[in-house]
Design an enzyme around this catalytic site. Sequence first.
Site, PDB file in Angstrom:
ATOM      1  N   VAL A   1      -9.741   3.686   2.360  1.00  0.00           N
ATOM      2  CA  VAL A   1     -11.131   3.740   1.530  1.00  0.00           C
ATOM      3  C   VAL A   1     -10.897   5.045   0.592  1.00  0.00           C
ATOM      4  CG1 VAL A   1     -13.623   4.228   1.946  1.00  0.00           C
ATOM      5  CG2 VAL A   1     -12.207   2.757   3.637  1.00  0.00           C
ATOM      6  N   GLY A   2     -11.781   4.526  -0.647  1.00  0.00           N
ATOM      7  CA  GLY A   2     -11.747   5.948  -1.674  1.00  0.00           C
ATOM      8  C   GLY A   2     -12.475   7.211  -1.163  1.00  0.00           C
TER       9      GLY A   2
ATOM     10  N   LYS B   1     -10.946  -1.272  -1.519  1.00  0.00           N
ATOM     11  CA  LYS B   1     -10.670  -2.107  -0.375  1.00  0.00           C
ATOM     12  C   LYS B   1     -11.790  -2.030   0.811  1.00  0.00           C
ATOM     13  CE  LYS B   1      -5.563  -0.907  -1.052  1.00  0.00           C
ATOM     14  NZ  LYS B   1      -4.636  -0.127  -0.641  1.00  0.00           N
TER      15      LYS B   1
ATOM     16  N   ASP C   1       1.006  -1.248  -0.076  1.00  0.00           N
ATOM     17  CA  ASP C   1      -0.014   0.044  -0.184  1.00  0.00           C
ATOM     18  C   ASP C   1       1.131   1.095  -0.064  1.00  0.00           C
ATOM     19  OD1 ASP C   1      -2.539   1.647   0.497  1.00  0.00           O
ATOM     20  OD2 ASP C   1      -1.554   1.671   2.473  1.00  0.00           O
TER      21      ASP C   1
ATOM     22  N   TRP D   1      -9.405  15.568   5.107  1.00  0.00           N
ATOM     23  CA  TRP D   1     -10.807  15.227   5.846  1.00  0.00           C
ATOM     24  C   TRP D   1     -11.400  15.952   7.201  1.00  0.00           C
ATOM     25  CZ3 TRP D   1     -13.749  13.611   2.124  1.00  0.00           C
ATOM     26  CH2 TRP D   1     -13.352  12.764   1.263  1.00  0.00           C
TER      27      TRP D   1
ATOM     28  N   LYS E   1     -11.855  18.478  -0.763  1.00  0.00           N
ATOM     29  CA  LYS E   1     -10.929  17.729   0.248  1.00  0.00           C
ATOM     30  C   LYS E   1      -9.638  17.290  -0.776  1.00  0.00           C
ATOM     31  CE  LYS E   1      -8.783  13.665   1.440  1.00  0.00           C
ATOM     32  NZ  LYS E   1      -8.195  12.734   0.763  1.00  0.00           N
TER      33      LYS E   1
ATOM     34  N   ASP F   1       0.047   5.117   0.940  1.00  0.00           N
ATOM     35  CA  ASP F   1      -0.363   6.032   2.180  1.00  0.00           C
ATOM     36  C   ASP F   1      -0.355   5.415   3.550  1.00  0.00           C
ATOM     37  OD1 ASP F   1      -1.025   8.021   0.357  1.00  0.00           O
ATOM     38  OD2 ASP F   1      -3.037   7.160  -0.147  1.00  0.00           O
TER      39      ASP F   1
HETATM   40  C1  G6P Z   1      -5.866   5.793  -0.057  1.00  0.00           C
HETATM   41  C2  G6P Z   1      -5.895   6.243   1.288  1.00  0.00           C
HETATM   42  C3  G6P Z   1      -7.373   6.978   1.695  1.00  0.00           C
HETATM   43  C4  G6P Z   1      -7.697   7.810   0.647  1.00  0.00           C
HETATM   44  C5  G6P Z   1      -7.806   6.955  -0.672  1.00  0.00           C
HETATM   45  C6  G6P Z   1      -8.148   7.924  -1.927  1.00  0.00           C
HETATM   46  O1  G6P Z   1      -6.695   4.553   0.042  1.00  0.00           O
HETATM   47  O2  G6P Z   1      -5.481   5.430   2.313  1.00  0.00           O
HETATM   48  O3  G6P Z   1      -7.203   7.630   2.771  1.00  0.00           O
HETATM   49  O4  G6P Z   1      -8.951   8.179   0.871  1.00  0.00           O
HETATM   50  O5  G6P Z   1      -6.559   6.414  -1.113  1.00  0.00           O
HETATM   51  O6  G6P Z   1      -7.376   8.784  -2.264  1.00  0.00           O
HETATM   52  P1  G6P Z   1      -7.541   9.999  -3.242  1.00  0.00           P
HETATM   53  O7  G6P Z   1      -6.124  10.573  -3.437  1.00  0.00           O
HETATM   54  O8  G6P Z   1      -7.808   9.399  -4.466  1.00  0.00           O
HETATM   55  O9  G6P Z   1      -8.364  10.791  -2.660  1.00  0.00           O
HETATM   56 MG    MG Z   2      -2.758   3.213   3.738  1.00  0.00          MG
END
Ligand code: G6P
Ligand code: MG
Length: 219
Positions: free
Chosen positions: A48-49, A146, A10, A26, A77, A12
């Site tokens: 989570v997306g 996920k 992963d 957020w 965001k 982040d």
């Molecule tokens: C990763 C992070 C989430 C985030 C998601 C979407 O999974 O862990 O915290 O919401 O990516 O990211 P984005 O950059 O597309 O908003």
């Molecule tokens: Mg992560």
Amino acid sequence: MGHIQAVIFDLDGVITDTAEYHYLAWKKLADDLGIPMDRSFNERLKGVGRKESLEKILEHGNKQLSEQEKDFYATKKNEHYKTFIQDITPNDLLPGILEFMKEIKESGIQTALASASKNAKPVIRRLEVEQYLDTVVDAAQVENGKPDPEIFLKGADQLSVDPAYCVGVEDAQAGVQAIKAAGMYAVGIGSAKVLTQADWVVQKPTQLSWEELKRRLEM
Ligand code: G6P
Ligand code: MG
């Protein structure tokens, strides 16, 4: 499980601390919306997306928005988030993770990135880690986020490795669930109390080592 052939990371919160930036972005948005949000609630958003995270925040705050408003806030965001990531450099790699990636590559094991973030590509470019990743799967390439296993299965498929011979590395509950649902060995980074389904949990990437992972996999 033996004979590991690939490690799927992963991004982040595993390779760099952008999980903190997602949280701060957020949090700023939730404040604007008058919705209380703390770090414990944030655990449910990790991995989570974007759109789904916003839905969870709105549900948490008992707030309803039109589709148009949701698009507006999701974009907002992302604008907060993009200001946080614009200055990322290789100095922002989490301590220990690059050493671990190098050990893996030197052992002839393949690597992949499985990130739900649409910002994954610029982030890995700025971190200068592309050379340690054989393939990248990001949000644009999968239909189900996920905890669905799709993103990890796709990573294994792109490397032509059977998921049973893959290890996934995650800091999120949803991510560890996705790894387990894909039939892989799950390494969690963070708290063992949060990442209850992981096969091996370390608090920080400095505690990761290829030797120890092999020992645990009884190779
Ligand atoms: C990763 C992070 C989430 C985030 C998601 C979407 O999974 O862990 O915290 O919401 O990516 O990211 P984005 O950059 O597309 O908003
Ligand atoms: Mg992560």
